[in-house]
Design a protein around this motif. Structure first.
Motif, PDB file in Angstrom:
ATOM      1  N   LEU A 143       0.828  -1.204   0.000  1.00 38.17           N
ATOM      2  CA  LEU A 143       0.000   0.000   0.000  1.00 38.17           C
ATOM      3  C   LEU A 143       0.863   1.255   0.000  1.00 38.17           C
ATOM      4  O   LEU A 143       1.732   1.425   0.854  1.00 38.17           O
ATOM      5  CB  LEU A 143      -0.911   0.001   1.234  1.00 38.17           C
ATOM      6  CG  LEU A 143      -1.788   1.234   1.462  1.00 38.17           C
ATOM      7  CD1 LEU A 143      -2.760   1.428   0.301  1.00 38.17           C
ATOM      8  CD2 LEU A 143      -2.553   1.106   2.779  1.00 38.17           C
ATOM      9  N   ILE A 144       0.592   2.127  -0.985  1.00 38.64           N
ATOM     10  CA  ILE A 144       1.172   3.468  -1.006  1.00 38.64           C
ATOM     11  C   ILE A 144       0.086   4.423  -0.519  1.00 38.64           C
ATOM     12  O   ILE A 144      -0.998   4.484  -1.097  1.00 38.64           O
ATOM     13  CB  ILE A 144       1.632   3.862  -2.421  1.00 38.64           C
ATOM     14  CG1 ILE A 144       2.699   2.887  -2.934  1.00 38.64           C
ATOM     15  CG2 ILE A 144       2.175   5.284  -2.432  1.00 38.64           C
ATOM     16  CD1 ILE A 144       3.105   3.132  -4.377  1.00 38.64           C
ATOM     17  N   THR A 145       0.373   5.171   0.532  1.00 41.42           N
ATOM     18  CA  THR A 145      -0.679   5.969   1.148  1.00 41.42           C
ATOM     19  C   THR A 145      -0.112   7.228   1.782  1.00 41.42           C
ATOM     20  O   THR A 145       1.084   7.316   2.084  1.00 41.42           O
ATOM     21  CB  THR A 145      -1.402   5.138   2.233  1.00 41.42           C
ATOM     22  OG1 THR A 145      -2.429   5.923   2.853  1.00 41.42           O
ATOM     23  CG2 THR A 145      -0.433   4.658   3.308  1.00 41.42           C
ATOM     24  N   THR A 146      -0.977   8.192   1.977  1.00 39.33           N
ATOM     25  CA  THR A 146      -0.637   9.344   2.798  1.00 39.33           C
ATOM     26  C   THR A 146      -0.747   8.949   4.267  1.00 39.33           C
ATOM     27  O   THR A 146      -1.420   7.963   4.608  1.00 39.33           O
ATOM     28  CB  THR A 146      -1.613  10.501   2.540  1.00 39.33           C
ATOM     29  OG1 THR A 146      -2.951  10.043   2.818  1.00 39.33           O
ATOM     30  CG2 THR A 146      -1.537  10.973   1.090  1.00 39.33           C
ATOM     31  N   GLU A 147      -0.090   9.709   5.135  1.00 42.79           N
ATOM     32  CA  GLU A 147      -0.243   9.444   6.564  1.00 42.79           C
ATOM     33  C   GLU A 147      -1.690   9.661   6.990  1.00 42.79           C
ATOM     34  O   GLU A 147      -2.224   8.948   7.840  1.00 42.79           O
ATOM     35  CB  GLU A 147       0.693  10.354   7.359  1.00 42.79           C
ATOM     36  CG  GLU A 147       2.162  10.007   7.204  1.00 42.79           C
ATOM     37  CD  GLU A 147       3.037  10.791   8.161  1.00 42.79           C
ATOM     38  OE1 GLU A 147       2.520  11.223   9.214  1.00 42.79           O
ATOM     39  OE2 GLU A 147       4.224  10.972   7.861  1.00 42.79           O
ATOM     40  N   PRO A 162      -3.508   0.660  13.341  1.00 48.66           N
ATOM     41  CA  PRO A 162      -2.493   0.439  14.380  1.00 48.66           C
ATOM     42  C   PRO A 162      -1.102   0.801  13.850  1.00 48.66           C
ATOM     43  O   PRO A 162      -0.817   0.634  12.659  1.00 48.66           O
ATOM     44  CB  PRO A 162      -2.597  -1.068  14.661  1.00 48.66           C
ATOM     45  CG  PRO A 162      -3.968  -1.456  14.193  1.00 48.66           C
ATOM     46  CD  PRO A 162      -4.291  -0.555  13.048  1.00 48.66           C
ATOM     47  N   ALA A 163      -0.231   1.266  14.726  1.00 43.57           N
ATOM     48  CA  ALA A 163       1.104   1.709  14.312  1.00 43.57           C
ATOM     49  C   ALA A 163       1.866   0.607  13.592  1.00 43.57           C
ATOM     50  O   ALA A 163       2.598   0.861  12.630  1.00 43.57           O
ATOM     51  CB  ALA A 163       1.887   2.195  15.537  1.00 43.57           C
ATOM     52  N   ALA A 164       1.690  -0.646  14.032  1.00 40.89           N
ATOM     53  CA  ALA A 164       2.411  -1.762  13.412  1.00 40.89           C
ATOM     54  C   ALA A 164       2.021  -1.939  11.952  1.00 40.89           C
ATOM     55  O   ALA A 164       2.841  -2.351  11.123  1.00 40.89           O
ATOM     56  CB  ALA A 164       2.142  -3.045  14.189  1.00 40.89           C
ATOM     57  N   LEU A 165       0.776  -1.607  11.613  1.00 43.51           N
ATOM     58  CA  LEU A 165       0.346  -1.691  10.213  1.00 43.51           C
ATOM     59  C   LEU A 165       0.850  -0.494   9.416  1.00 43.51           C
ATOM     60  O   LEU A 165       1.236  -0.637   8.249  1.00 43.51           O
ATOM     61  CB  LEU A 165      -1.179  -1.761  10.130  1.00 43.51           C
ATOM     62  CG  LEU A 165      -1.823  -3.142  10.235  1.00 43.51           C
ATOM     63  CD1 LEU A 165      -3.330  -3.029  10.090  1.00 43.51           C
ATOM     64  CD2 LEU A 165      -1.277  -4.107   9.199  1.00 43.51           C
ATOM     65  N   GLN A 167       4.187  -0.821   7.785  1.00 48.23           N
ATOM     66  CA  GLN A 167       4.333  -1.704   6.633  1.00 48.23           C
ATOM     67  C   GLN A 167       3.828  -1.063   5.342  1.00 48.23           C
ATOM     68  O   GLN A 167       3.760  -1.720   4.307  1.00 48.23           O
ATOM     69  CB  GLN A 167       3.604  -3.024   6.900  1.00 48.23           C
ATOM     70  CG  GLN A 167       4.170  -3.730   8.118  1.00 48.23           C
ATOM     71  CD  GLN A 167       3.673  -5.154   8.245  1.00 48.23           C
ATOM     72  OE1 GLN A 167       3.278  -5.768   7.274  1.00 48.23           O
ATOM     73  NE2 GLN A 167       3.718  -5.694   9.449  1.00 48.23           N
ATOM     74  N   CYS A 168       3.469   0.212   5.401  1.00 53.17           N
ATOM     75  CA  CYS A 168       2.998   0.938   4.224  1.00 53.17           C
ATOM     76  C   CYS A 168       4.093   1.874   3.703  1.00 53.17           C
ATOM     77  O   CYS A 168       4.987   2.266   4.454  1.00 53.17           O
ATOM     78  CB  CYS A 168       1.753   1.760   4.568  1.00 53.17           C
ATOM     79  SG  CYS A 168       0.371   0.791   5.210  1.00 53.17           S
ATOM     80  N   SER A 214       2.548 -10.853   7.815  1.00 55.28           N
ATOM     81  CA  SER A 214       2.538 -10.146   9.093  1.00 55.28           C
ATOM     82  C   SER A 214       1.407  -9.128   9.135  1.00 55.28           C
ATOM     83  O   SER A 214       0.692  -9.003  10.141  1.00 55.28           O
ATOM     84  CB  SER A 214       3.884  -9.461   9.315  1.00 55.28           C
ATOM     85  OG  SER A 214       3.847  -8.641  10.470  1.00 55.28           O
ATOM     86  N   ALA A 215       1.232  -8.404   8.029  1.00 56.42           N
ATOM     87  CA  ALA A 215       0.131  -7.429   7.959  1.00 56.42           C
ATOM     88  C   ALA A 215      -1.213  -8.124   8.077  1.00 56.42           C
ATOM     89  O   ALA A 215      -2.113  -7.663   8.802  1.00 56.42           O
ATOM     90  CB  ALA A 215       0.219  -6.651   6.646  1.00 56.42           C
TER      91      ALA A 215
END
Length: 794
Positions: A720-724, A731-734, A737-738, A767-768
């Protein structure tokens, strides 16, 4: 005590799970208790209308008063009349409960003169006097009616009503001393148990002796070879699997030859036919894993036998009973009922032999708790209880209102309604009342035994006013139109009033039905579920003219009233809660954050090899970027940006799924050749899009609520390419992974994705998926919400 187990003997005779259960019960009672037990079986043909009615009548006339207790578990044996009758229910006649015939369903039985007396009985409250009268009338009717009469269709409407009537009379709480069921799946089925009855769940063990674990040499399945067991799914999966291990299939049945033809070109698939018990024990012992993919199985001994043998089980999300034991990545694999998903589980199992062994050991621990000693002890305990102990307290009732239909879910809003409230239906009776498109008739959709959606179509006048409003705003306005014009659809308001009078809690998802809910709340508690901050959302959508400003004020008033009159406010994000407090000063109202999630049983995890196979299947060879969204201003802005970037990636394809594509098609006279708008799609088509894409894009820079689509992207294994901003609710852990960046950085990130061969690293993607399953699967999300709702009623 003298205990009689009464059961039907199938004609023609065959051995199935029911027969093994009766034998096991008889043996266990005699071995583990001081009581005398006899198994009474009566031939019970059921191949046509007449034979089935006769079988029901025969059992109703059997006198077993010389036994202290009678145990039945299957039709028509429960027609036996006894003062201490325990029903240990396996299943009803599923062909007359789980299926229907369109033509038969339209038959008006009252119009047939020869059925007048029969119909009159069927419309009366079921009891034994009426059952006896029904058998008398049916005998006369069958003597006169030609054998080829459409009224004797099997299954058909008349036999369906007759059997339902007889079952209701026989299983009435006045006739049954205690109730039990072989699984939760059976206990929860619609119309299986009388209202208010909570049966005891008693899992029966296997009769196979000496089950043990030895090797990991092949995949194995055993079942009757018929459509319900779906062995064809396993064969199709094996053909897509890369494993060199064989699949051994034990069992016989009507589909045997068809299945052999299907498997003919694959030398790994072997049919064993009928297998003796000792050979079956050995086959389990040397399997790597057991495959079992029936549709809505009542219970399923196969997973229990697999676990007793220390073997993991690969099953599917609609298997029914097996899902009470097979837990994904704990005791096996639970995947979508699709060959590609099953094939992936097979390959994953082959590549992780140690993990497969661990799953088998975890299953073994479960199987060790299911014993014949425990089963007969708990059945005897039911005999000692008084019947009143099996009547459950009424579950709280929720009225949920919606300005759009929910079933089947095709977009994010529908998915949230459907999955969240389906998960909550374990604790509540849920009545969802929704507005449907104009035309047609009202209908009820029974999603499960405690969750139904009633769809009321808008009147033509309502629809005309809504269309006029949309012309003025140039955007969809069905939600606000519901607030303004629902008085033009009086049937909808009547349904809301009727449901509200019985509801303990009224839930408004969005504020637009507030005018029709608040004035008549009475003693019900009121919950406002804010999908978004509607004022902020509509401010970015409505035109900046007098009409738009006036409509925006109406939205603000509705949202303010919803917040001020709530007993509980639900938001998808903490930031949305803060924004509502800022706008409407509602800090003193109780609140809970219920994030958006995903149905992990429906979204298939797809690795890079399977993505390549999917591309080949639909004829794509180029790199694919995916975006999904509905027609809301933030999504339109994001999709517009993607169209702009597409010119810099002429060799790549862009898939845009959801109603946001309609907005693009209105805005652009001609979209670039590499941009494809699919519009709203069903769940199967969406899964295909998730399976063929290489990278998901989420260029969101505005809006409220949370982006449900990003959870689906990650659950399916997509990078996934995404904005913040677009992953602010994750969750921060996910988030880690972006690929994160602002909109100016997206083209560079997209180019990096094209050049990165490790983008689909399996360990990262899995993991995701695991994080999503643990934290963002709908049942997990619903737990805290259920607690908050129950606290309102204390």
């Amino acid at each position: 005590m003298n205990i009689g187990i009464i059961a039907p003997s199938p004609v023609p005779f065959c051995i199935g799970g029911a027969e093994k259960l009766w034998w096991g019960l008889q043996e266990a009672f005699n071995e583990f208790t001081p009581h005398s037990v006899e198994l009474i079986k009566i031939p019970s043909p059921e191949h046509d209308f007449s034979s089935l009615v006769q079988s029901y009548q025969v059992f109703s006339q059997v006198n077993l008063d010389h036994f202290d207790v009678i145990i039945s578990g299957k039709y028509p044996a429960w027609m036996v009349r006894h003062s201490k009758h325990v029903c240990y229910l396996l299943h009803r006649l599923r062909g007359l409960y789980d299926t229907d015939n369109g033509y038969q369903n339209r038959l008006k039985l009252k119009q047939f003169s020869q059925l007048r007396k029969i119909v009159s009985i069927l419309e009366s409250p079921p009891n034994w006097n009426q059952v006896d009268a029904l058998f008398d009338e049916l005998k006369l009717f069958l003597e006169r009616e030609p054998r080829d009469s459409h009224l004797l269709s099997y299954p058909g409407q008349l036999i369906r009503k007759v059997i339902h009537f007889c079952d209701q009379a026989a299983l009435d709480p006045q006739e049954i001393y205690s109730y039990a069921a072989i699984s939760k799946n059976v206990a929860q089925r619609i119309n299986y148990f009388p209202a208010g009855v909570t049966p005891k769940i008693l899992y029966p063990p296997s009769n196979l002796k000496g089950l043990h674990c030895r090797g990991q040499q092949y995949f194995f399945t055993v079942s009757r070879l018929d459509n319900a067991k779906r062995v064809s799914l396993l064969i199709a999966a094996m053909k897509q699997s890369k494993t060199s291990l064989p699949l051994l299939i034990a069992g016989t049945g009507p589909e045997a030859e068809v299945l052999k033809e299907q498997a003919d070109s694959d030398p790994r698939i072997e049919f064993l036919g009928f297998v003796k018990d000792q050979d079956l024990v050995d086959l389990y012992a040397n399997a790597l894993a057991v495959l079992y993919v029936p549709y809505d199985e009542d219970y399923g001994l196969v997973p229990i036998e697999a676990f007793c043998s220390g073997k993991p089980v690969i099953t599917v999300t609609d298997a029914g009973g097996p899902l009470e034991f097979v837990r994904n990545h704990e005791t096996g694999w639970v995947v979508a009922p699709k060959p590609v998903a099953i094939a992936q589980a097979i390959d994953d199992c082959c590549q992780n032999l140690e993990r497969a062994a661990e799953y088998g050991k975890a299953g073994q621990a479960i199987a060790e708790t299911i014993t014949w000693q425990k089963t007969v002890d708990e059945l005897l305990a039911l005999v000692e209880h008084t019947p009143s102990q099996f009547v459950s307290p009424r579950r709280p009732r929720l009225l949920v209102s919606s300005t759009f239909t929910v079933t089947p879910p095709r977009n994010g809003g529908q998915s949230r309604y459907f999955n969240l409230y389906k998960s909550l239906s374990r604790d509540f009776e849920i009545d969802l009342i929704s507005l449907g498109p104009a035309g047609g008739e009202s209908k009820k959709l029974q999603i499960n035994d405690s969750f139904q959606e009633t769809i009321v179509p808008k009147s033509s006048r309502h629809q005309k006013l809504e269309t006029r409003l949309e012309r003025q705003t140039k955007i969809p306005t069905g939600d606000l139109a519901a607030a303004l014009y629902s008085s033009q659809t009086p049937q909808f308001l009547e349904m809301l009033d009727k449901s509200r009078s019985q509801a303990d809690i009224v839930i408004a998802s969005h504020p637009y039905l507030l005018p029709w809910l608040l004035p008549k709340l009475n003693s019900s508690r009121f919950v406002y579920e804010a999908f978004n901050c509607e004022y902020d959302l509509k401010q970015g959508m409505f035109p900046s003219n007098n009409v738009g400003i006036s409509l925006l004020h109406k939205v603000q008033k509705l949202e303010s009233d919803a917040c001020q009159n709530s007993d509980l406010i639900v938001t998808c994000l903490e930031a949305d809660w803060q924004r509502l407090c800022q706008l409407y000063d509602c800090q003193n109202v109780s609140n809970i954050v219920v994030p958006n999630g995903v149905n992990c049983q429906e979204v298939v995890f797809v690795n890079s090899e399977l993505r390549s196979q999917w591309k080949q299947r639909i004829g794509y060879s180029s790199f694919i970027f995916l975006f999904m969204g509905s027609w809301h201003s933030p999504n339109v802005e994001a999709a517009r940006a993607i169209v702009g970037w597409s010119a810099s990636f002429p060799k790549q394809e862009f898939l845009i799924v959801g109603s946001v594509g309609h907005a693009l098609q209105q805005e652009f006279k001609k979209l670039p050749a590499n941009v494809h708008c699919l519009g709203e799609v069903d769940s199967r088509t969406k899964q295909v899009a998730l399976s063929v894409a290489d990278v998901a894009l989420n260029p969101m820079s505005s809006g409220s609520g949370s982006n449900l689509k990003v959870v689906e992207y990650l659950a399916s294994g997509l990078p996934l390419i995404t904005t913040e901003f677009g992953v602010r609710a994750l969750p921060a852990a996910l988030q880690e992974q972006c690929l994160l960046g602002d909109l100016t950085e997206f083209p560079n990130l997209m180019q990096q994705a094209l050049n990165n061969p490790h983008l689909h690293d399996l360990e990262v993607r899995q993991s995701a998926r695991q994080i999503v399953e643990e934290q963002l699967d709908w049942p997990a999300i619903a737990r805290d919400y259920a607690i908050a709702l129950k606290s309102l009623l204390k």
